[in-house]
Design an enzyme around this catalytic site. Structure first.
Site: not given
Length: 254
Positions: A127-128, A131, A186
């Protein structure tokens, strides 16, 4: 001065009303330039300096620390993702949190590692990294620049940026740490992690179970020790269900 980009952010002139007016107009113009003229490479350079300042302000686990060794084992196959070198470090802090910056730095807090399995941590890393790949962290840095103290960048367009002062780096670090992403960003990072996990042969449902743990810890309020990681995010339980629904449609089994 030719081909130079000078960016003056948040600098207060204490002078005549006319000077104050001119400064406010000039600041508005330069804030616009901060978003327009900085290259991705320059943003990454600034992000690297800011996260290095964060590293000096937090207890970083050393190379022989069990937390570092565990994280290195989990991410050993993913030191470069989509052509971006990723550098990982652990903060020996009890908060349940993780973040990434535009230069490919990923920082994981001890409190998060304490409650997540290896598979769940990898899902959060996905997920990070999402980004970073999706350039959300680039946009967050530009936003932090607009909010930060005085910064003077005398580099050519696309060229190297000089070293920031400690106060400048601290201002940017604080701006980055307080940055939040939109719900769309997100969701897109969740989707990136799902695809990342599936492409590399991992259990995509670990992403759902990580959200379920966060939902349980926050008690649905986003408070307490998990405030930072969930306060600006979509509802963790709904995110978990969305991932489970997608996995079911894809025919994924545990």
């Amino acid at each position: 001065m030719k081909n130079k980009a000078y960016i003056l952010l948040g600098w207060l002139l204490v002078a005549t009303p006319m000077a104050t007016y001119a400064q406010s107009v000039g600041q508005a113009v330069m804030e616009g330039l901060a978003s327009i003229t900085l290259s991705d490479q320059q943003v990454a350079q600034l992000s690297r300096q800011a996260v290095q300042q964060m590293d000096t302000q937090n207890p970083v686990a050393g190379p022989s620390d069990p937390y570092t060794q565990r994280l290195n084992r989990i991410v050993r196959r993913h030191r470069t993702v989509s052509g971006i070198p990723i550098n990982y470090k652990v903060y020996k802090v009890k908060d349940v949190n993780a973040f990434a910056t535009a230069d490919g730095s990923v920082r994981v807090f001890q409190g998060l590692m304490d409650i997540m399995s290896d598979s769940e941590l990898l899902a959060i890393m996905g997920h990070e990294i999402g980004h970073v790949v999706n350039k959300d962290t680039r946009d967050a840095m530009k936003s932090a620049l607009r909010r930060s103290a005085f910064i003077n960048l005398g580099a050519s367009q696309g060229g190297a940026i000089g070293a920031l002062s400690r106060s400048q780096a601290t201002a940017l670090a604080n701006g980055l740490y307080s940055a939040s992403f939109s719900r769309r960003q997100e969701t897109e990072a969740d989707d990136y992690s799902y695809t990342f996990l599936r492409k590399n042969g991992y259990n995509v449902l670990a992403l759902a179970s990580s959200f379920e743990k966060l939902a349980k810890l926050s008690g649905g309020s986003g408070g307490g020790r998990v405030a930072e990681i969930v306060s600006s995010h979509p509802d963790s339980q709904k995110r978990a269900q969305r991932i489970r629904d997608r996995a079911r449609r894809d025919g994924v089994r545990r």
